[in-house]
Motif scaffolding. Structure first.
Motif, PDB file in Angstrom:
ATOM      1  N   PHE A   1      -9.953 -21.536  -9.929  1.00 53.50           N
ATOM      2  CA  PHE A   1      -8.600 -21.230  -9.491  1.00 53.50           C
ATOM      3  C   PHE A   1      -8.630 -20.931  -8.004  1.00 53.50           C
ATOM      4  N   LEU A   2      -7.713 -21.511  -7.260  1.00 52.42           N
ATOM      5  CA  LEU A   2      -7.658 -21.333  -5.821  1.00 52.42           C
ATOM      6  C   LEU A   2      -6.488 -20.425  -5.469  1.00 52.42           C
ATOM      7  N   PHE A   3      -6.762 -19.387  -4.696  1.00 56.53           N
ATOM      8  CA  PHE A   3      -5.713 -18.448  -4.300  1.00 56.53           C
ATOM      9  C   PHE A   3      -6.088 -17.827  -2.962  1.00 56.53           C
ATOM     10  N   HIS A   4      -5.087 -17.205  -2.324  1.00 56.00           N
ATOM     11  CA  HIS A   4      -5.339 -16.498  -1.067  1.00 56.00           C
ATOM     12  C   HIS A   4      -4.260 -15.441  -0.860  1.00 56.00           C
ATOM     13  N   TRP A   5      -4.543 -14.514   0.054  1.00 58.09           N
ATOM     14  CA  TRP A   5      -3.569 -13.515   0.471  1.00 58.09           C
ATOM     15  C   TRP A   5      -3.119 -13.882   1.874  1.00 58.09           C
ATOM     16  N   ASP A   6      -1.831 -13.787   2.135  1.00 59.68           N
ATOM     17  CA  ASP A   6      -1.273 -14.185   3.425  1.00 59.68           C
ATOM     18  C   ASP A   6      -1.395 -13.021   4.414  1.00 59.68           C
ATOM     19  N   TYR A   7      -2.541 -12.949   5.092  1.00 60.04           N
ATOM     20  CA  TYR A   7      -2.782 -11.882   6.062  1.00 60.04           C
ATOM     21  C   TYR A   7      -2.066 -12.152   7.387  1.00 60.04           C
ATOM     22  N   GLU A   8      -1.679 -13.400   7.638  1.00 63.58           N
ATOM     23  CA  GLU A   8      -1.034 -13.758   8.901  1.00 63.58           C
ATOM     24  C   GLU A   8       0.450 -13.380   8.928  1.00 63.58           C
ATOM     25  N   ASN A   9       1.108 -13.378   7.770  1.00 61.36           N
ATOM     26  CA  ASN A   9       2.552 -13.116   7.681  1.00 61.36           C
ATOM     27  C   ASN A   9       2.844 -12.009   6.667  1.00 61.36           C
ATOM     28  N   PRO A  10       2.445 -10.773   6.947  1.00 65.11           N
ATOM     29  CA  PRO A  10       2.679  -9.699   5.968  1.00 65.11           C
ATOM     30  C   PRO A  10       4.149  -9.298   5.915  1.00 65.11           C
ATOM     31  N   VAL A  11       4.547  -8.746   4.769  1.00 65.67           N
ATOM     32  CA  VAL A  11       5.854  -8.128   4.637  1.00 65.67           C
ATOM     33  C   VAL A  11       5.691  -6.693   5.111  1.00 65.67           C
ATOM     34  N   VAL A  12       6.421  -6.306   6.157  1.00 67.07           N
ATOM     35  CA  VAL A  12       6.345  -4.936   6.669  1.00 67.07           C
ATOM     36  C   VAL A  12       7.395  -4.112   5.949  1.00 67.07           C
ATOM     37  N   SER A  13       6.968  -3.046   5.280  1.00 69.85           N
ATOM     38  CA  SER A  13       7.870  -2.228   4.488  1.00 69.85           C
ATOM     39  C   SER A  13       7.827  -0.778   4.948  1.00 69.85           C
ATOM     40  N   LYS A  14       8.991  -0.152   4.958  1.00 66.23           N
ATOM     41  CA  LYS A  14       9.029   1.301   5.171  1.00 66.23           C
ATOM     42  C   LYS A  14       8.449   1.960   3.935  1.00 66.23           C
ATOM     43  N   ALA A  15       7.896   3.136   4.132  1.00 69.13           N
ATOM     44  CA  ALA A  15       7.300   3.858   3.012  1.00 69.13           C
ATOM     45  C   ALA A  15       7.264   5.342   3.338  1.00 69.13           C
ATOM     46  N   THR A  16       7.118   6.136   2.303  1.00 67.78           N
ATOM     47  CA  THR A  16       6.798   7.554   2.462  1.00 67.78           C
ATOM     48  C   THR A  16       5.647   7.837   1.509  1.00 67.78           C
ATOM     49  N   GLY A  17       4.876   8.852   1.804  1.00 61.37           N
ATOM     50  CA  GLY A  17       3.784   9.193   0.906  1.00 61.37           C
ATOM     51  C   GLY A  17       2.569   9.650   1.650  1.00 61.37           C
ATOM     52  N   GLY A  18       1.438   9.560   0.969  1.00 57.78           N
ATOM     53  CA  GLY A  18       0.181   9.988   1.547  1.00 57.78           C
ATOM     54  C   GLY A  18      -0.926   9.879   0.526  1.00 57.78           C
ATOM     55  N   SER A  19      -2.063  10.494   0.825  1.00 58.52           N
ATOM     56  CA  SER A  19      -3.207  10.397  -0.076  1.00 58.52           C
ATOM     57  C   SER A  19      -2.995  11.273  -1.295  1.00 58.52           C
ATOM     58  N   ILE A  20      -3.674  10.910  -2.360  1.00 54.83           N
ATOM     59  CA  ILE A  20      -3.612  11.666  -3.611  1.00 54.83           C
ATOM     60  C   ILE A  20      -4.893  12.476  -3.699  1.00 54.83           C
ATOM     61  N   LYS A  21      -4.798  13.770  -3.487  1.00 54.66           N
ATOM     62  CA  LYS A  21      -5.992  14.622  -3.458  1.00 54.66           C
ATOM     63  C   LYS A  21      -6.748  14.649  -4.793  1.00 54.66           C
TER      64      LYS A  21
END
Length: 127
Positions: free
Chosen positions: A25-45
């Motif tokens: 199976f051939l697949f890839h991730w599009d690192y050249e054209n990312p979707v930029v999304s707003k977010a809130t959060g942080g690490s999970i201790k």
């Protein structure tokens, strides 16, 4: 947990078909054209200490984000940065950490309308 305003790049998964010769199976991730999304959060201790001692040692590092964008479970997320553009999670060599999407959970308001998505990310094993 205190939530911080962040931006995150979502790298979308693309299935390219199947190799007719090998059947791979051939697949890839599009690192050249990312979707930029707003977010809130942080690490999970609590999850930072998720360790398993089996045939192979594992120590999962997890991050929780709340995003208006719903990523696929096959997508990857990287370059999580604050409002001033500083990348929050870095590898030893200074490159931004890439996370795999572990789970996506809709967050509904009192009327049942989805307002954002709780996205659980786990640090990718290969950086």
């Amino acid at each position: 947990m205190k939530r911080y305003e962040l931006l995150a790049d979502v790298y979308q998964y693309h299935f390219d078909g199947q190799d007719p010769d090998t059947g791979d199976f051939l697949f890839h991730w599009d690192y050249e054209n990312p979707v930029v999304s707003k977010a809130t959060g942080g690490s999970i201790k609590p999850f930072d200490s998720l360790e398993s001692f089996g045939a192979q040692y594992k120590n999962n590092q997890m991050v929780q984000l709340f995003m208006p964008y719903r990523p696929s479970l096959r997508d990857k997320v990287g370059r999580v940065r604050n409002k001033s553009g500083e990348v929050q999670f870095l590898e030893v060599n200074g490159e931004p950490t890439t996370f795999e999407v572990f789970g996506v959970f809709p967050q509904d308001d009192m009327n049942g309308k989805t307002v954002d998505y709780r996205v659980i990310l786990v640090r990718g094993s290969v950086q």
